[in-house]
Design a protein around this motif. Structure first.
Motif, PDB file in Angstrom:
ATOM      1  N   ASP A 190       0.825  -1.213   0.000  1.00  0.00           N
ATOM      2  CA  ASP A 190       0.000   0.000   0.000  1.00  0.00           C
ATOM      3  C   ASP A 190       0.862   1.268   0.000  1.00  0.00           C
ATOM      4  O   ASP A 190       0.672   2.169   0.807  1.00  0.00           O
TER       5      ASP A 190
ATOM      6  N   GLU B 166      -0.239   4.232   2.731  1.00  0.00           N
ATOM      7  CA  GLU B 166      -1.680   4.487   2.797  1.00  0.00           C
ATOM      8  C   GLU B 166      -2.335   4.038   4.098  1.00  0.00           C
ATOM      9  O   GLU B 166      -3.351   4.590   4.504  1.00  0.00           O
ATOM     10  N   ASN B 167      -1.795   3.024   4.709  1.00  0.00           N
ATOM     11  CA  ASN B 167      -2.414   2.524   5.946  1.00  0.00           C
ATOM     12  C   ASN B 167      -1.398   2.440   7.078  1.00  0.00           C
ATOM     13  O   ASN B 167      -1.088   1.352   7.568  1.00  0.00           O
TER      14      ASN B 167
ATOM     15  N   ASP C 189       2.489   9.812   7.358  1.00  0.00           N
ATOM     16  CA  ASP C 189       2.058   8.877   6.311  1.00  0.00           C
ATOM     17  C   ASP C 189       3.184   8.587   5.326  1.00  0.00           C
ATOM     18  O   ASP C 189       2.943   8.114   4.227  1.00  0.00           O
TER      19      ASP C 189
END
Lengths: 306, 177
Positions: A231, A247-248, A292
């Motif tokens: 991700d 992303e996560n 992030d």
């Protein structure tokens, strides 16, 4: 075989010292980076950042949804079952994915995949028979053949070594579809490694429930042995440093990632601070996680001093 | 795009380093210079990548750049004795001592010495064909010759090499096809 042939074979087998190659790689990188600085100015990171922020998933998904609405869904699943030797063309409405900024257009018997603001396609997709699949996988210079069992759909991946100006590796993905295979092709570096895997790991096929693995997925990029989460979205990818949007992100996911890396044979180098360093076979990778962003810094042992 | 270009050249480096290195090393017989010229080959490729068209493969394109560098070097200086280590003279220190590699490879050493004595054009075709395993078509692209000229030059070069080895009482040189 004659002895003379053996002499030539010996010369052919002569491998330059690995150390010289590593030093040369470092030196070349510095040279072309310096040369490139004059040309590119001061742009890349913010440009990428801006692009990623600006492109919301609604735009991409919305685009695909609009196409779905306009397409006739009736013929998707084979249509006339009494007459089926012909492979049905793929339909745009069958697919969606989570990777932003990459979209598909319907063309002839399949889909052509583009990156936003790029005219040259980055890949394509079509339905192929078992025979065609065999032909594809046996005709190219395939160096990696791997099952991606924990992906949304059971997927076979092949990596082809391609000698073209704008393509170095070609990724082939095959997903079983009744008697046939849904076949995706992506060219690297037209699409960066992380983008290729982000797309395939978030793929959704209409009317087919994807498998959701209960742990994060990891992959190798190219022929590399280092693991990366699927991700990721590239921000800047350079030879000695790569920055990705993760992303996560979560504390738990990061701990899981570190565990996975250790289990995959990379030795964690003791140290303090936010960065975590791993070493394997003369390669050192330092990872830091900020909000992030995952930042990777690569070093190779025995490099010349700056 | 600049990033992609750099990335691409680094990928080419990983893929073709060995081939280019061998070509330059066996053409010049100088390891120190070889490392510099391999570097120069890829830097030139980077600078010229915009002008590269897909009519030739990346491999032949890189070889043609290396060829220019090598011929330029040969023209510029009175070439240092190729593989001077064959006479027991130490080369400029490099990261790898080829003398060690040639230990117990007396016939290979002899072959290198004979290749060294060939004129540059002969040496190029012999190395490209027998060591870098280029096809006639690829050699024609690299050298900017016709395929007929490649075949003719190769034939003469192999004949010359064979005669040279025969004179030395060496073995027959066979062209690998």
């Amino acid at each position: 075989m004659s002895k003379s042939h053996e002499d030539w074979d010996e010369l052919k087998s002569y491998a330059p010292p690995e150390e010289a190659k590593e030093n040369g790689r470092h030196r070349l990188w510095k040279s072309i980076r310096n040369e490139g600085e004059g040309l590119k100015g001061n742009k890349t990171k913010n440009k990428w950042r801006g692009l990623i922020t600006a492109c919301s998933s609604i735009l991409v998904c919305g685009g695909l949804l609009a196409v779905i609405m306009n397409n006739n869904l009736s013929g998707q699943n084979g249509g006339d079952e009494g007459n089926q030797p012909e492979i049905q063309p793929l339909d745009l409405s069958q697919f969606s994915w989570g990777l932003e900024g990459v979209y598909a257009k319907k063309e002839a018997e399949g889909l052509v995949i583009y990156k936003e603001n790029e005219e040259v396609p980055v890949g394509n997709a079509r339905l192929v028979s078992e025979e065609e699949k065999e032909e594809i996988t046996q005709s190219g210079a395939m160096y990696v053949d791997k099952q991606l069992a924990e992906f949304p759909y059971p997927t076979e991946m092949y990596i082809e070594h391609v000698k073209m100006k704008d393509t170095v590796l070609r990724y082939h993905f095959f997903i079983p579809d009744h008697e046939d295979w849904i076949y995706f092709v992506f060219d690297y570096p037209k699409l960066e490694y992380a983008e290729i895997f982000n797309l395939i790991s978030t793929l959704k096929i209409q009317d087919r429930e994807p498998y959701i693995h209960n742990e994060p997925l990891y992959v190798n990029h190219g022929y590399g042995i280092f693991l990366y989460p699927t991700d990721l979205i590239p921000v800047t990818v350079e030879y000695d440093e790569a920055v990705y949007i993760w992303e996560n992100p979560s504390q738990e996911s990061f701990a899981h990632y570190v565990e996975k890396l250790e289990a995959s044979g990379w030795s964690r180098v003791p140290g303090i601070g936010k960065e975590i360093t791993f070493e394997s076979s003369g390669e050192i990778v330092e990872i830091s996680w900020n909000d992030d962003e995952l930042v990777y810094k690569y070093q190779y042992t025995n490099q010349e001093d700056e | 795009m600049e990033k992609d270009k750099r990335q691409l050249v680094m990928e080419w480096y990983d893929l073709y380093y060995d081939d280019i290195y061998r070509f330059i090393l066996f053409m010049l017989g100088d390891q120190q210079v070889c490392e510099d010229f391999v570097h120069d080959t890829f830097v030139r490729a980077y600078a010229a990548v915009e002008g590269f068209d897909n009519r030739s493969s990346v491999k032949t394109w890189l070889f043609s750049i290396a060829k220019h560098i090598v011929l330029d070097e040969i023209r510029k200086r009175k070439r240092r004795s190729l593989f001077s280590f064959t006479n027991g003279v130490k080369e400029i220190p490099s990261l790898f001592n080829m003398e060690e590699w040639l230990e117990n490879r007396e016939e290979v050493r002899q072959l290198l010495t004979e290749i060294e004595k060939l004129r540059p054009n002969y040496r190029m075709v012999v190395i490209l064909k027998n060591i870098d395993e280029c096809s006639s078509k690829e050699m024609a692209e690299i050298l900017n010759w016709s395929e007929a000229k490649v075949r003719k030059t190769l034939s003469r070069a192999m004949k010359s090499l064979k005669e040279s080895r025969d004179r030395k009482g060496g073995r027959q040189i066979e062209q690998i096809t």
